[in-house]
Write a protein that holds these residues in place. Structure first.
Motif, PDB file in Angstrom:
ATOM      1  N   LYS A 415       7.333  -3.166 -30.702  1.00  0.00           N
ATOM      2  CA  LYS A 415       7.185  -3.050 -29.256  1.00  0.00           C
ATOM      3  C   LYS A 415       7.895  -4.222 -28.597  1.00  0.00           C
ATOM      4  O   LYS A 415       7.646  -5.381 -28.939  1.00  0.00           O
ATOM      5  CB  LYS A 415       5.709  -3.055 -28.854  1.00  0.00           C
ATOM      6  N   THR A 416       8.768  -3.936 -27.654  1.00  0.00           N
ATOM      7  CA  THR A 416       9.491  -4.979 -26.930  1.00  0.00           C
ATOM      8  C   THR A 416       8.542  -5.766 -26.030  1.00  0.00           C
ATOM      9  O   THR A 416       7.766  -5.187 -25.269  1.00  0.00           O
ATOM     10  CB  THR A 416      10.614  -4.361 -26.082  1.00  0.00           C
ATOM     11  N   MET A 417       8.599  -7.081 -26.119  1.00  0.00           N
ATOM     12  CA  MET A 417       7.764  -7.936 -25.285  1.00  0.00           C
ATOM     13  C   MET A 417       8.567  -8.597 -24.171  1.00  0.00           C
ATOM     14  O   MET A 417       8.071  -8.773 -23.060  1.00  0.00           O
ATOM     15  CB  MET A 417       7.075  -8.998 -26.136  1.00  0.00           C
ATOM     16  N   ASN A 463       1.666  -7.888 -23.706  1.00  0.00           N
ATOM     17  CA  ASN A 463       1.951  -8.345 -22.342  1.00  0.00           C
ATOM     18  C   ASN A 463       2.205  -9.846 -22.349  1.00  0.00           C
ATOM     19  O   ASN A 463       1.499 -10.603 -23.026  1.00  0.00           O
ATOM     20  CB  ASN A 463       0.775  -8.030 -21.414  1.00  0.00           C
ATOM     21  N   VAL A 464       3.202 -10.285 -21.589  1.00  0.00           N
ATOM     22  CA  VAL A 464       3.643 -11.679 -21.608  1.00  0.00           C
ATOM     23  C   VAL A 464       3.362 -12.344 -20.265  1.00  0.00           C
ATOM     24  O   VAL A 464       3.605 -11.758 -19.200  1.00  0.00           O
ATOM     25  CB  VAL A 464       5.142 -11.767 -21.938  1.00  0.00           C
ATOM     26  N   TYR A 465       2.882 -13.594 -20.331  1.00  0.00           N
ATOM     27  CA  TYR A 465       2.557 -14.366 -19.133  1.00  0.00           C
ATOM     28  C   TYR A 465       3.260 -15.718 -19.194  1.00  0.00           C
ATOM     29  O   TYR A 465       3.302 -16.357 -20.240  1.00  0.00           O
ATOM     30  CB  TYR A 465       1.044 -14.579 -19.026  1.00  0.00           C
ATOM     31  N   ARG A 479       1.702 -16.071 -14.592  1.00  0.00           N
ATOM     32  CA  ARG A 479       2.406 -14.932 -13.995  1.00  0.00           C
ATOM     33  C   ARG A 479       2.781 -13.910 -15.059  1.00  0.00           C
ATOM     34  O   ARG A 479       3.373 -14.240 -16.073  1.00  0.00           O
ATOM     35  CB  ARG A 479       3.670 -15.429 -13.286  1.00  0.00           C
ATOM     36  N   LEU A 480       2.406 -12.663 -14.813  1.00  0.00           N
ATOM     37  CA  LEU A 480       2.770 -11.575 -15.713  1.00  0.00           C
ATOM     38  C   LEU A 480       4.280 -11.343 -15.659  1.00  0.00           C
ATOM     39  O   LEU A 480       4.861 -11.196 -14.585  1.00  0.00           O
ATOM     40  CB  LEU A 480       2.037 -10.293 -15.331  1.00  0.00           C
ATOM     41  N   ILE A 481       4.925 -11.337 -16.835  1.00  0.00           N
ATOM     42  CA  ILE A 481       6.372 -11.098 -16.905  1.00  0.00           C
ATOM     43  C   ILE A 481       6.601  -9.614 -17.181  1.00  0.00           C
ATOM     44  O   ILE A 481       6.213  -9.098 -18.236  1.00  0.00           O
ATOM     45  CB  ILE A 481       7.008 -11.947 -18.027  1.00  0.00           C
TER      46      ILE A 481
END
Length: 485
Positions: A415-417, A463-465, A479-481
């Motif tokens: 899965k791409t992050m 999910n990346v922050y 911040r959510l990227i």
């Protein structure tokens, strides 16, 4: 006798003076910034052997983050920097899982270098005190240890004057490299690390050898004698993991190379473990080992890559529900960056209880594309790592990917992050007692020239922050990227 005592007093005074040169700061920073670092210029289009945002570097430092259920926070430290990126700041903070916020980070000290090999690691004892271990890179500078003034509190730290046993004497402990700190509530600290010494090789100048060792301490202040694990040729890099009271170390070796640096030819994969706080050590199969190991071929050898002419870069070590070790690592054809030494193949080596099962996972484009391995209670394997080519191809890091396997590494789904990033992402690190909302922790940076470097974390879903680079208030939400496809 009097002369020996006088010598010891002078040594201690000089040591204390040298330690005093780095002041404990305990100041609040205005945001989260990671150190940018480069190593070994290559005089080609890739510019360096490795480089980039390395606030969570290297794989031989651990842990950078720890989840504590009692206060529902993930505490973390990192190699920070000032606004100009000129010096390495040892910084500590936490993510509050209830509020989903982070405070302004606390800068514990200025390490007076820009070398990411001096990045800090942390631990938390059974009373909740936070320990910051400020490493050195070889013998060029001192190491420090700090402890929080209050349990589970990052507001203020005090320097700890640690000691060790040497030649049956208590002496100051002021230098250690590549520290991995493990804590067992009933026993205390067992820290794996590296010390540098000189190995005289026939017809050559003496060379520094990276000797992997361990030390123990009940209170984190007074440490045992340093005990070596292996001293094969020019030395080793080790990466470790813990399952209950079982502590394992996976390492390679650096061969003797006439006129060259053996670490650039690191090879082979070894594994050893202890289940009694370092009193005895065994192979994964249970063979008792006489340490330090000195022969290239020994009972701890998992896979011979040296005869195949392949380099080995160890990323992580985890355990399944039965306490069997799984090692995450990659191999390449050489130390230089670029496609000529590819493919860089990622592998898992799983001990089945009888032997090692080695399976490929994926490929990437740089030797230092470091990721972390996770094994959950249901037996699902996950890897977070920069396995997709980033904006600086063939440089350290890339785009982060979440890999999942439900059959012990035989097949994987990805899965791409992150995607279409400005800089390469690198060194995704797994917290101790990992929580699903703060799952991997890393930094980014330009792989070919000095740049700003930001810090990130992800949740278990991928999910990346991004941690805030500028904070006006005392607390802020990361911040959510959003993935730009």
């Amino acid at each position: 006798m009097k002369r020996s005592l006088l010598y010891l007093m002078v040594f201690v005074l000089c040591f204390q003076f040298s330690r005093a040169q780095v002041q404990t700061l305990n100041i609040k920073d205005t945001g989260y910034r990671s150190i940018w670092y480069s190593n070994e210029p290559s005089k080609d289009e890739y510019v360096y052997k490795y480089s980039g945002g390395l606030g969570t570097y290297p794989a031989n430092h651990y842990p950078f983050s720890i989840y504590v259920s009692k206060v529902n926070k993930t505490f973390f430290c990192y190699g920070g920097t000032d606004k100009d990126g000129k010096t390495l700041l040892h910084s500590v903070s936490y993510f509050d899982h209830q509020t989903k916020m982070v405070p302004k980070p606390t800068v514990v000290l200025d390490k007076k270098t820009n070398n990411a090999h001096d990045n800090p690691v942390m631990n938390i004892d059974k009373e909740g005190y936070i320990w910051i271990f400020s490493t050195a890179h070889g013998t060029n500078g001192p190491s420090y240890v700090h402890k929080s003034m209050q349990p589970y509190d990052i507001g203020k730290f005090e320097q700890v004057q640690t000691t060790k046993i040497e030649n049956d004497q208590v002496v100051p402990m002021n230098n250690f490299s590549y520290l991995q700190s493990w804590y067992q509530p009933e026993n205390g600290f067992i820290n794996l690390f590296t010390h540098y010494d000189r190995k005289v090789i026939e017809n050559q100048p003496s060379k520094p050898r990276r000797t992997i060792s361990y030390m123990t301490s009940k209170d984190g202040v007074s440490y045992s004698e340093w005990k070596d694990l292996a001293i094969i040729e020019e030395g080793h890099y080790q990466t470790s993991g813990q399952f209950n009271n079982k502590l394992g170390s996976a390492f390679n070796f650096h061969p003797i190379k006439v006129g060259e640096n053996g670490l650039n030819y690191r090879s082979n994969l070894y594994y050893i473990q202890t289940q009694n706080f370092g009193k005895t050590w065994q192979s994964a199969k249970g063979d008792d080992l006489s340490l330090p190991l000195t022969a290239i071929s020994n009972s701890a050898l998992v896979k011979d890559y040296h005869s195949l002419g392949l380099n080995v870069y160890i990323n992580d070590l985890a355990f399944d529900a039965k306490g069997n070790p799984i090692i995450l690592y990659l191999t390449s054809k050489g130390y230089e960056a670029g496609p000529e030494n590819g493919p860089r193949v990622w592998y898992t080596a799983r001990f089945t209880g009888a032997d090692w099962e080695i399976l490929p996972l994926t490929t990437s484009d740089n030797n230092y594309d470091m990721g972390s391995l996770y094994i959950d209670k249901k037996g699902v394997w996950r890897v977070v790592g920069p396995t997709t080519t980033g904006p600086q191809p063939f440089n350290t890091g890339g785009e982060m990917v979440l890999w999942t396997s439900k059959n012990q590494g035989k097949t994987w789904k990805s899965k791409t992050m992150t995607a279409n990033s400005e800089f390469n992402h690198s060194y995704a690190r797994r917290p101790v007692n990992v929580h699903q909302d703060f799952y991997a922790f890393w930094a980014d940076g330009n792989g070919r020239k000095f740049s700003k470097s930001s810090l990130y974390f992800s949740d278990q879903k991928g999910n990346v922050y991004q941690l805030p680079t500028q904070m006006d208030a005392d607390f802020a939400k990361p911040r959510l990227i959003k993935v730009k496809k």
